[in-house]
Design an enzyme around this catalytic site. Structure first.
Site, PDB file in Angstrom:
ATOM      1  N   SER A   1      20.039 -17.507  35.953  1.00 46.04           N
ATOM      2  CA  SER A   1      18.822 -17.963  35.272  1.00 46.04           C
ATOM      3  C   SER A   1      18.248 -19.103  36.096  1.00 46.04           C
ATOM      4  O   SER A   1      18.960 -19.696  36.917  1.00 46.04           O
ATOM      5  CB  SER A   1      19.208 -18.489  33.878  1.00 46.04           C
ATOM      6  OG  SER A   1      18.150 -19.221  33.285  1.00 46.04           O
TER       7      SER A   1
ATOM      8  N   TYR B   1      24.677 -23.315  28.054  1.00 44.73           N
ATOM      9  CA  TYR B   1      23.993 -22.274  28.849  1.00 44.73           C
ATOM     10  C   TYR B   1      23.790 -22.754  30.282  1.00 44.73           C
ATOM     11  O   TYR B   1      24.070 -22.027  31.241  1.00 44.73           O
ATOM     12  CB  TYR B   1      22.661 -21.966  28.169  1.00 44.73           C
ATOM     13  CG  TYR B   1      21.902 -20.774  28.713  1.00 44.73           C
ATOM     14  CD1 TYR B   1      22.160 -19.488  28.239  1.00 44.73           C
ATOM     15  CD2 TYR B   1      20.908 -20.922  29.676  1.00 44.73           C
ATOM     16  CE1 TYR B   1      21.451 -18.389  28.715  1.00 44.73           C
ATOM     17  CE2 TYR B   1      20.200 -19.834  30.153  1.00 44.73           C
ATOM     18  CZ  TYR B   1      20.471 -18.576  29.674  1.00 44.73           C
ATOM     19  OH  TYR B   1      19.763 -17.492  30.150  1.00 44.73           O
TER      20      TYR B   1
HETATM   21  P1  NAD Z   1      19.215  -9.783  25.172  1.00 45.85           P
HETATM   22  O1  NAD Z   1      19.673 -10.555  23.990  1.00 45.85           O
HETATM   23  O2  NAD Z   1      18.010  -8.913  25.083  1.00 45.85           O
HETATM   24  O3  NAD Z   1      20.394  -8.884  25.744  1.00 45.85           O
HETATM   25  C1  NAD Z   1      21.704  -9.358  25.843  1.00 45.85           C
HETATM   26  C2  NAD Z   1      22.626  -8.184  26.012  1.00 45.85           C
HETATM   27  O4  NAD Z   1      23.964  -8.679  26.063  1.00 45.85           O
HETATM   28  C3  NAD Z   1      22.577  -7.199  24.834  1.00 45.85           C
HETATM   29  O5  NAD Z   1      22.782  -5.882  25.312  1.00 45.85           O
HETATM   30  C4  NAD Z   1      23.763  -7.634  23.981  1.00 45.85           C
HETATM   31  O6  NAD Z   1      24.287  -6.600  23.159  1.00 45.85           O
HETATM   32  C5  NAD Z   1      24.741  -8.021  25.067  1.00 45.85           C
HETATM   33  N1  NAD Z   1      25.794  -8.899  24.611  1.00 45.85           N
HETATM   34  C6  NAD Z   1      25.683 -10.082  23.946  1.00 45.85           C
HETATM   35  N2  NAD Z   1      26.920 -10.553  23.688  1.00 45.85           N
HETATM   36  C7  NAD Z   1      27.799  -9.661  24.205  1.00 45.85           C
HETATM   37  C8  NAD Z   1      29.207  -9.596  24.250  1.00 45.85           C
HETATM   38  N3  NAD Z   1      29.978 -10.536  23.709  1.00 45.85           N
HETATM   39  N4  NAD Z   1      29.767  -8.529  24.861  1.00 45.85           N
HETATM   40  C9  NAD Z   1      29.017  -7.542  25.395  1.00 45.85           C
HETATM   41  N5  NAD Z   1      27.674  -7.561  25.376  1.00 45.85           N
HETATM   42  C10 NAD Z   1      27.081  -8.612  24.797  1.00 45.85           C
HETATM   43  O7  NAD Z   1      19.058 -10.903  26.312  1.00 45.85           O
HETATM   44  P2  NAD Z   1      18.336 -10.871  27.738  1.00 45.85           P
HETATM   45  O8  NAD Z   1      17.244 -11.848  27.679  1.00 45.85           O
HETATM   46  O9  NAD Z   1      18.083  -9.487  28.202  1.00 45.85           O
HETATM   47  O10 NAD Z   1      19.492 -11.547  28.604  1.00 45.85           O
HETATM   48  C11 NAD Z   1      20.232 -10.862  29.589  1.00 45.85           C
HETATM   49  C12 NAD Z   1      20.746 -11.865  30.602  1.00 45.85           C
HETATM   50  O11 NAD Z   1      19.628 -12.477  31.268  1.00 45.85           O
HETATM   51  C13 NAD Z   1      21.539 -13.012  29.983  1.00 45.85           C
HETATM   52  O12 NAD Z   1      22.636 -13.333  30.805  1.00 45.85           O
HETATM   53  C14 NAD Z   1      20.542 -14.141  29.940  1.00 45.85           C
HETATM   54  O13 NAD Z   1      21.170 -15.396  29.982  1.00 45.85           O
HETATM   55  C15 NAD Z   1      19.764 -13.864  31.214  1.00 45.85           C
HETATM   56  N6  NAD Z   1      18.444 -14.501  31.260  1.00 45.85           N
HETATM   57  C16 NAD Z   1      17.499 -14.224  30.320  1.00 45.85           C
HETATM   58  C17 NAD Z   1      16.258 -14.843  30.411  1.00 45.85           C
HETATM   59  C18 NAD Z   1      15.154 -14.578  29.434  1.00 45.85           C
HETATM   60  O14 NAD Z   1      14.128 -15.282  29.506  1.00 45.85           O
HETATM   61  N7  NAD Z   1      15.258 -13.610  28.562  1.00 45.85           N
HETATM   62  C19 NAD Z   1      15.991 -15.743  31.446  1.00 45.85           C
HETATM   63  C20 NAD Z   1      16.989 -16.009  32.367  1.00 45.85           C
HETATM   64  C21 NAD Z   1      18.208 -15.373  32.266  1.00 45.85           C
END
Ligand code: NAD
Length: 257
Positions: A139, A152
């Protein structure tokens, strides 16, 4: 069909960024193993429609024993994992002196330690085949901080450090290890923060989104799962074979400030 014959395991791919990356890799012919909570049948069907083999394992990424079972499943049903995308992640927002201990432990386990477990188990097979890609979805919070996100930010900075270390350990092999650092992406994880801002300020959802972007992301545009998917495809290509240990931001200018 850059990735035909390869298998990609994408953790946390039933939603958001993980699903976007899985679809981009599948469009290039990679077989896909999905993981994550909630409905798996919809995402499985979306990937299968692209004509590749698709599997699913519901391992909880906070549980090392379940991660081991998932890696054994990938080995048995797909002949191992050529592309490992460590994407599963959660968020919790609170000042550090009010941060629930259980949330701290969960964030460190899911956002950081799970990548250690999948990587340690996937690497021997990749090295044996002489080719592999590890993509750690960190991130902007792997590079800079924001208040009230101590767990985080600590986990994501840790993931970037882990990426650099494993990239050095594999530098003379056909395995590359990189991190991707998205800015705001409008997924369920961020929608929760939009909802909280709208409720706290008594403003509309649209206004809350605008404020969220204006605060941090100079482009005033959300990064999309599709853009992150295409960056992942590039990092899997031969052209990227000497990109090693990088933390590649796709953040609308967030970290340029
Ligand atoms: P999201 O909530 O849409 O998806 C998260 C996914 O992780 C889902 O499929 C969920 O079921 C799964 N998950 C959660 N806990 C879990 C566990 N204990 N075991 C297995 N699966 C699990 O979130 P997202 O925004 O798509 O995030 C995905 C990644 O991207 C994360 O690592 C997040 O930190 C990172 N990220 C997101 C953003 C953003 O703005 N959305 C920005 C930077 C980084």
């Amino acid at each position: 069909m850059l990735l035909k014959g390869k298998t990609a395991l994408v953790t946390g791919s039933t939603s958001g960024i993980g699903l976007g990356i899985a679809l981009s890799l599948a469009r290039q012919g990679a077989d896909i193993v999905l993981n994550g909570f909630g409905d798996a049948e919809g995402p499985k069907a979306e990937v299968a429609a692209l004509g590749v083999k698709v599997g699913y394992h519901g391992a909880d990424m906070s549980q090392p024993a379940e991660i081991e079972a998932m890696m054994a499943y990938v080995e048995q049903d797909f002949g191992g994992c050529d592309i490992l995308v460590n994407n599963a992640g959660i968020q919790h927002v609170a000042p550090v002196d009010a941060f629930p201990v259980e949330r701290w432990d969960a964030i460190i386990a899911i956002n950081l330690s799970s990548a250690f477990h999948t990587t340690r188990l996937a690497l021997p097979g990749m090295k044996k085949k002489g080719w592999g890609r590890v993509l750690n979805i960190a991130s902007v919070h792997g590079l800079v901080a924001s208040a009230e996100k101590s767990a985080y930010v600590a986990a994501k900075h840790g993931l970037v450090g882990f990426t650099k270390t494993v990239a050095l350990e594999t530098a003379t092999t056909g395995v590359t290890v990189n991190a991707i650092c998205p800015g705001w992406v409008l997924t369920p994880l961020v929608q929760k923060q939009v909802d909280a801002r709208a409720a706290a300020g008594g403003i509309s959802n649209e206004e809350a989104k605008k404020q969220l972007l204006a605060e941090k992301q100079p482009s005033l545009q959300f990064t999309t799962p599709e853009q992150l998917g295409e960056l992942s495809v590039f990092l899997c290509s031969d052209a990227a074979s000497n990109v090693r240990g990088q933390a590649w931001a796709l953040d609308g200018g967030w970290t340029a400030q």
